[in-house]
Scaffold this motif. Structure first.
Motif, PDB file in Angstrom:
ATOM      1  N   PHE A   1       0.858  -1.186   0.000  1.00 42.19           N
ATOM      2  CA  PHE A   1       0.000   0.000   0.000  1.00 42.19           C
ATOM      3  C   PHE A   1       0.892   1.232   0.000  1.00 42.19           C
ATOM      4  CE2 PHE A   1      -1.994   3.407   2.436  1.00 42.19           C
ATOM      5  CZ  PHE A   1      -3.217   3.556   1.788  1.00 42.19           C
ATOM      6  N   GLY A   2       0.562   2.239  -0.825  1.00 43.40           N
ATOM      7  CA  GLY A   2       1.416   3.416  -0.905  1.00 43.40           C
ATOM      8  C   GLY A   2       0.658   4.690  -1.220  1.00 43.40           C
ATOM      9  N   ILE A   3       1.234   5.808  -0.819  1.00 43.03           N
ATOM     10  CA  ILE A   3       0.756   7.145  -1.172  1.00 43.03           C
ATOM     11  C   ILE A   3       1.858   7.815  -1.982  1.00 43.03           C
ATOM     12  CG2 ILE A   3      -0.035   9.366  -0.290  1.00 43.03           C
ATOM     13  CD1 ILE A   3      -0.875   7.945   2.265  1.00 43.03           C
ATOM     14  N   PHE A   4       1.525   8.307  -3.190  1.00 44.38           N
ATOM     15  CA  PHE A   4       2.562   8.840  -4.079  1.00 44.38           C
ATOM     16  C   PHE A   4       2.199  10.223  -4.594  1.00 44.38           C
ATOM     17  CE2 PHE A   4      -0.422   6.827  -6.950  1.00 44.38           C
ATOM     18  CZ  PHE A   4      -0.459   7.679  -8.039  1.00 44.38           C
ATOM     19  N   TYR A   5       3.238  10.942  -5.045  1.00 43.72           N
ATOM     20  CA  TYR A   5       3.059  12.264  -5.654  1.00 43.72           C
ATOM     21  C   TYR A   5       4.086  12.427  -6.762  1.00 43.72           C
ATOM     22  CZ  TYR A   5       2.800  17.303  -6.291  1.00 43.72           C
ATOM     23  OH  TYR A   5       2.668  18.559  -6.834  1.00 43.72           O
ATOM     24  N   GLN A   6       3.639  13.008  -7.888  1.00 37.93           N
ATOM     25  CA  GLN A   6       4.512  13.263  -9.044  1.00 37.93           C
ATOM     26  C   GLN A   6       4.593  14.779  -9.262  1.00 37.93           C
ATOM     27  OE1 GLN A   6       3.503   9.196 -11.571  1.00 37.93           O
ATOM     28  NE2 GLN A   6       2.398  11.053 -12.067  1.00 37.93           N
ATOM     29  N   PRO A   7       5.667  15.415  -8.788  1.00 35.52           N
ATOM     30  CA  PRO A   7       5.765  16.883  -8.873  1.00 35.52           C
ATOM     31  C   PRO A   7       5.748  17.417 -10.302  1.00 35.52           C
ATOM     32  CG  PRO A   7       7.366  15.999  -7.309  1.00 35.52           C
ATOM     33  CD  PRO A   7       6.802  14.829  -8.053  1.00 35.52           C
ATOM     34  N   HIS A   8       6.318  16.679 -11.247  1.00 32.85           N
ATOM     35  CA  HIS A   8       6.465  17.233 -12.595  1.00 32.85           C
ATOM     36  C   HIS A   8       5.120  17.501 -13.264  1.00 32.85           C
ATOM     37  CE1 HIS A   8       6.004  12.928 -13.480  1.00 32.85           C
ATOM     38  NE2 HIS A   8       5.607  13.293 -14.674  1.00 32.85           N
ATOM     39  N   ASN A   9       4.129  16.651 -13.026  1.00 29.59           N
ATOM     40  CA  ASN A   9       2.816  16.905 -13.619  1.00 29.59           C
ATOM     41  C   ASN A   9       1.741  17.151 -12.568  1.00 29.59           C
ATOM     42  OD1 ASN A   9       2.437  14.369 -12.586  1.00 29.59           O
ATOM     43  ND2 ASN A   9       1.977  13.385 -14.539  1.00 29.59           N
ATOM     44  N   GLN A  10       2.161  17.397 -11.329  1.00 23.66           N
ATOM     45  CA  GLN A  10       1.267  17.783 -10.234  1.00 23.66           C
ATOM     46  C   GLN A  10       0.090  16.817 -10.077  1.00 23.66           C
ATOM     47  OE1 GLN A  10       0.430  22.110 -10.153  1.00 23.66           O
ATOM     48  NE2 GLN A  10       1.786  22.262 -11.926  1.00 23.66           N
ATOM     49  N   SER A  11       0.440  15.551  -9.965  1.00 31.15           N
ATOM     50  CA  SER A  11      -0.599  14.537  -9.768  1.00 31.15           C
ATOM     51  C   SER A  11      -0.134  13.558  -8.707  1.00 31.15           C
ATOM     52  CB  SER A  11      -0.903  13.800 -11.076  1.00 31.15           C
ATOM     53  OG  SER A  11       0.213  13.047 -11.497  1.00 31.15           O
ATOM     54  N   GLY A  12      -1.083  12.856  -8.113  1.00 30.75           N
ATOM     55  CA  GLY A  12      -0.748  11.891  -7.082  1.00 30.75           C
ATOM     56  C   GLY A  12      -1.944  11.012  -6.784  1.00 30.75           C
ATOM     57  N   GLY A  13      -1.787  10.159  -5.780  1.00 27.97           N
ATOM     58  CA  GLY A  13      -2.877   9.265  -5.447  1.00 27.97           C
ATOM     59  C   GLY A  13      -2.447   8.182  -4.486  1.00 27.97           C
ATOM     60  N   ILE A  14      -3.259   7.157  -4.427  1.00 26.24           N
ATOM     61  CA  ILE A  14      -3.036   6.018  -3.551  1.00 26.24           C
ATOM     62  C   ILE A  14      -2.889   4.776  -4.408  1.00 26.24           C
ATOM     63  CG2 ILE A  14      -4.054   4.590  -1.734  1.00 26.24           C
ATOM     64  CD1 ILE A  14      -5.538   7.080  -0.779  1.00 26.24           C
ATOM     65  N   SER A  15      -1.902   3.947  -4.083  1.00 27.42           N
ATOM     66  CA  SER A  15      -1.685   2.708  -4.835  1.00 27.42           C
ATOM     67  C   SER A  15      -1.842   1.521  -3.895  1.00 27.42           C
ATOM     68  CB  SER A  15      -0.290   2.688  -5.479  1.00 27.42           C
ATOM     69  OG  SER A  15       0.721   2.702  -4.481  1.00 27.42           O
ATOM     70  N   PHE A  16      -2.351   0.439  -4.453  1.00 27.84           N
ATOM     71  CA  PHE A  16      -2.475  -0.798  -3.677  1.00 27.84           C
ATOM     72  C   PHE A  16      -2.363  -1.971  -4.631  1.00 27.84           C
ATOM     73  CE2 PHE A  16      -4.980  -4.358  -2.073  1.00 27.84           C
ATOM     74  CZ  PHE A  16      -4.313  -4.590  -0.877  1.00 27.84           C
ATOM     75  N   GLY A  17      -1.597  -2.974  -4.236  1.00 28.10           N
ATOM     76  CA  GLY A  17      -1.440  -4.149  -5.089  1.00 28.10           C
ATOM     77  C   GLY A  17      -1.275  -5.407  -4.256  1.00 28.10           C
ATOM     78  N   LEU A  18      -1.716  -6.528  -4.810  1.00 26.91           N
ATOM     79  CA  LEU A  18      -1.553  -7.830  -4.191  1.00 26.91           C
ATOM     80  C   LEU A  18      -0.449  -8.592  -4.904  1.00 26.91           C
ATOM     81  CD1 LEU A  18      -5.292  -8.908  -3.813  1.00 26.91           C
ATOM     82  CD2 LEU A  18      -3.785  -8.044  -2.018  1.00 26.91           C
ATOM     83  N   PHE A  19       0.269  -9.427  -4.173  1.00 25.93           N
ATOM     84  CA  PHE A  19       1.304 -10.267  -4.760  1.00 25.93           C
ATOM     85  C   PHE A  19       0.764 -11.690  -4.903  1.00 25.93           C
ATOM     86  CE2 PHE A  19       3.994  -7.144  -2.297  1.00 25.93           C
ATOM     87  CZ  PHE A  19       4.303  -6.382  -3.409  1.00 25.93           C
ATOM     88  N   GLY A  20       1.199 -12.370  -5.964  1.00 28.51           N
ATOM     89  CA  GLY A  20       0.729 -13.722  -6.238  1.00 28.51           C
ATOM     90  C   GLY A  20       1.789 -14.765  -5.959  1.00 28.51           C
ATOM     91  N   PHE A  21       1.329 -15.962  -5.608  1.00 30.18           N
ATOM     92  CA  PHE A  21       2.237 -17.067  -5.285  1.00 30.18           C
ATOM     93  C   PHE A  21       1.722 -18.364  -5.894  1.00 30.18           C
ATOM     94  CE2 PHE A  21       2.207 -13.994  -1.821  1.00 30.18           C
ATOM     95  CZ  PHE A  21       3.541 -13.673  -1.704  1.00 30.18           C
ATOM     96  N   LYS A  22       2.602 -19.333  -5.980  1.00 31.98           N
ATOM     97  CA  LYS A  22       2.200 -20.659  -6.417  1.00 31.98           C
ATOM     98  C   LYS A  22       2.972 -21.698  -5.623  1.00 31.98           C
ATOM     99  CE  LYS A  22       5.537 -21.079 -10.228  1.00 31.98           C
ATOM    100  NZ  LYS A  22       5.701 -21.330 -11.671  1.00 31.98           N
TER     101      LYS A  22
END
Length: 656
Positions: free
Chosen positions: A635-656
């Motif tokens: 889970f992460g919170i990010f910001y991109q200064p060059h284009n003044q955008s940001g948001g929240i990211s979330f991802g699941l990892f897979g296994f076998k």
């Protein structure tokens, strides 16, 4: 798979003899004598006619004398037979009883239980005691199973299972293979002691529920728990409430009420599944609520909520996400539009915001046309009709994988209207409209420990976009040939002893490959334009990457530092601003650092080192994020200064 078979998918996956109907059958009376050391038991073989899978209304009496066990090789020879094996078999008043080590197999599907009862008159099956359903890579464990073939209703109690979504549909329609029975015993352990990371996808899921009710074509459960972590389910779980699963248009549809993403058995975050063909392979959770930041098009923070997917027809679905622009509504003005009646490439100015400016809409249409994947994305950043032409953005693509020159290529047709492009120190550039086609292939392989990634693409497009030296819009035909080769050389690298992990890995999905390596890249690009202009460059880059630590201790146990200078030998000029090669010398920097426990800070950016550039020594592209990283999710919170955008990211990892 045709529609009729698809509508049987659900029953096939949980009831491996769900096609049982009145008909003719015969009892196995022949004794197999190939192996005298095989244990004695009872076996019943029900043969299938060419068109249907049939039981006889009147069974022959099953002989009570012991028969030799049916060899598995013979089961695979005749794939049209249903085979029932057990220690004891008997029949009383048209009710078949099988007791002790009951095994029912048909076309790669296996039902195991302690006891099984089949009522031939009422067409009802009951299985009890250590019931297991094995369908290829799919495994279901239940305490009791009951199903009526007359009204199509039944239930399963205390269900636990393991699903491989990448092979689900194939498993449901497959026949026996030589490895089916060899892997059965290994499947009975749902939770694993060791697992291997599967990048960018989640194929395997553990799930459990107290009861599954089967009603016609639907599965229903009041509450089902899913987990992508095969080692344990404490890190993250999906609690799906009022779950319904049913087939539609050769896909499994999922419908539910409010659901929860549960972290560490302590924190629950609500999300919606709605009514959709949910993609369990996707490593991203598609949350109904969306909180984001976009200063250029939406004046800052906004919140959106997705509707249930709408079926347009058998092949297409529509997703809608209305958005409320929080910061624009609070400020009462907008800086996302040009002055009224001016060109879209003019400078954006401050304008009063009306009530209609507070709302936006994001929509997507996805589907298939024959073997082509179609995707249409639309964004409306204001509902003020005076600003509508400036607020509307549109992009569509039609993609298909083809075989060409003994390789797999991606063929792509696309169309765009109002696409925003960030071009380094030149800043934001606008493509007003365009359409074209691209043919691309990507290969990755390893030679003598050197990882190589190769990309080759050819494209042709008709584009109307912002001119290179003025703010006017110009139209031109553009062709492009591009090739790149990335290589990763190991200088002093310590590879992990194996790729598997166990429960001791709390923060990462795979062991760390530590040490010093050298990354290199070669790029060649040639672009030509209808007016006779052309632009070409040769790009060369090489830089070190250092990785330290194991990411297993609580503090500063992982560091990744990467430096990558890249130089372009360039000639010619583009007609457009968005693809002009301007920054000839750049330095890509990246630093990832564990702080404490699962907290990790990630930063990356491109530093402009072009001498004659106005932005010399400045970052022309950058991103910074603070992440909470665990073995099964991030889970992460990010910001991109060059284009003044940001948001929240979330991802699941897979296994076998």
């Amino acid at each position: 798979m045709n529609l009729r078979l698809t509508k049987k998918v659900i029953f096939s996956s949980l009831l491996c003899i769900n096609f049982i109907q009145p008909g003719k059958s015969e009892v196995l009376s022949k004794t197999y004598k190939r192996n005298l050391n095989i244990a004695l038991n009872k076996s019943l073989v029900v043969k299938q006619k060419p068109s249907n899978f049939l039981f006889n209304d009147v069974y022959h009496s099953i002989p009570l004398k012991k028969n030799l066990e049916l060899p598995l090789s013979d089961l695979r020879i005749n794939q049209q037979e249903l085979v029932i094996q057990s220690d004891k078999q008997s029949e009383i008043n048209n009710i078949l009883y099988a007791e002790g080590n009951v095994s029912v197999s048909y076309r790669g599907k296996l039902l195991k239980a302690d006891n099984l009862i089949y009522d031939k008159f009422n067409k009802k099956i009951v299985a009890q005691g250590n019931v297991a359903l094995i369908i290829g890579s799919q495994l279901f464990k239940v305490s009791q199973l009951e199903y009526s073939f007359i009204n199509g209703k039944g239930y399963l109690l205390d269900v636990k299972g393991s699903i491989n979504t990448s092979t689900l549909i194939d498993d449901l329609s497959s026949n026996f293979s030589s490895s089916d029975f060899k892997k059965i015993e290994s499947l009975f352990e749902l939770k694993k002691k060791k697992v291997i990371y599967t990048p960018s996808k989640v194929d395997y899921w553990l799930f459990s529920t107290d009861k599954i009710t089967i009603d016609g074509e639907k599965w229903k459960s009041k509450k089902a728990i899913f987990s992508n972590d095969l080692l344990e389910s404490k890190q993250v779980k999906l609690a799906i409430n009022s779950l319904e699963v049913y087939p539609r248009n050769e896909k499994l549809r999922f419908k539910s009420s409010l659901n929860y993403l549960i972290f560490e058995e302590k924190v629950s975050i609500p999300f919606w599944l709605g009514d959709r063909a949910f993609d369990f392979n996707n490593s991203q959770i598609d949350n109904r609520w969306n909180l984001g930041y976009d200063n250029l098009d939406k004046d800052g923070y906004f919140i959106g909520r997705k509707f249930n997917s709408i079926d347009l027809d058998d092949n297409f679905i529509l997703d809608l996400e209305p958005q409320f622009l929080i910061q624009r509504s609070l400020k009462g003005y907008t800086k996302s539009f040009v002055r009224e009646d001016e060109s879209i490439t003019s400078e954006k100015v401050k304008r009063n915001a009306s009530f209609e400016d507070y709302f936006a809409l994001k929509s997507q249409i996805k589907g298939r046309i024959n073997k082509w994947d179609l995707e249409i994305d639309k964004n409306i950043n204001s509902f003020d009709f005076d600003k509508f032409s400036d607020a509307f953005r549109f992009k569509t693509k039609l993609v298909k994988e083809i075989n060409f020159l003994d390789s797999k290529w991606e063929k792509n047709f696309y169309g765009i209207f109002r696409e925003r492009i960030w071009n380094g120190s030149l800043g934001e550039a606008e493509i007003y409209s365009g359409y074209g086609s691209k043919l691309q292939k990507k290969n990755t392989w390893v030679v003598n420990g050197i990882k190589k990634t190769e990309i080759l693409s050819l494209g042709l497009a008709n584009i109307r976009a912002e001119a290179l030296k003025t703010t006017n819009l110009v139209t031109n035909l553009k062709g492009n040939l591009f090739y790149s080769l990335d290589q990763k050389f190991q200088v002093s690298v310590q590879e992990p002893e194996n790729k598997s992990i166990d429960i001791s890995y709390r923060y990462i999905p795979e062991p760390i490959t530590k040490g010093l390596s050298l990354n290199s890249r070669i790029e060649v690009s040639y672009s030509f334009y209808e007016n006779g202009d052309h632009q070409e460059y040769l790009g060369l880059g090489m830089g070190p990457e250092l990785i330290l630590g194991n990411f297993k201790n609580k503090t500063f146990d992982y560091t990744r530092l990467s430096l990558f200078p890249f130089y372009k030998l360039k000639s010619g000029e583009s007609v457009f601003k968005f693809d002009q090669i301007y920054d000839k010398f750049t330095l890509d920097l990246a630093l990832d650092q564990q702080l404490y426990g699962p907290f990790i800070i990630k930063s990356s950016g491109t530093l402009n080192l072009t001498n004659n550039s106005d932005d010399y020594g400045e970052f022309i592209d950058s991103k910074i994020s603070l992440n909470w990283k665990k073995r099964s999710y991030e889970f992460g919170i990010f910001y991109q200064p060059h284009n003044q955008s940001g948001g929240i990211s979330f991802g699941l990892f897979g296994f076998k």
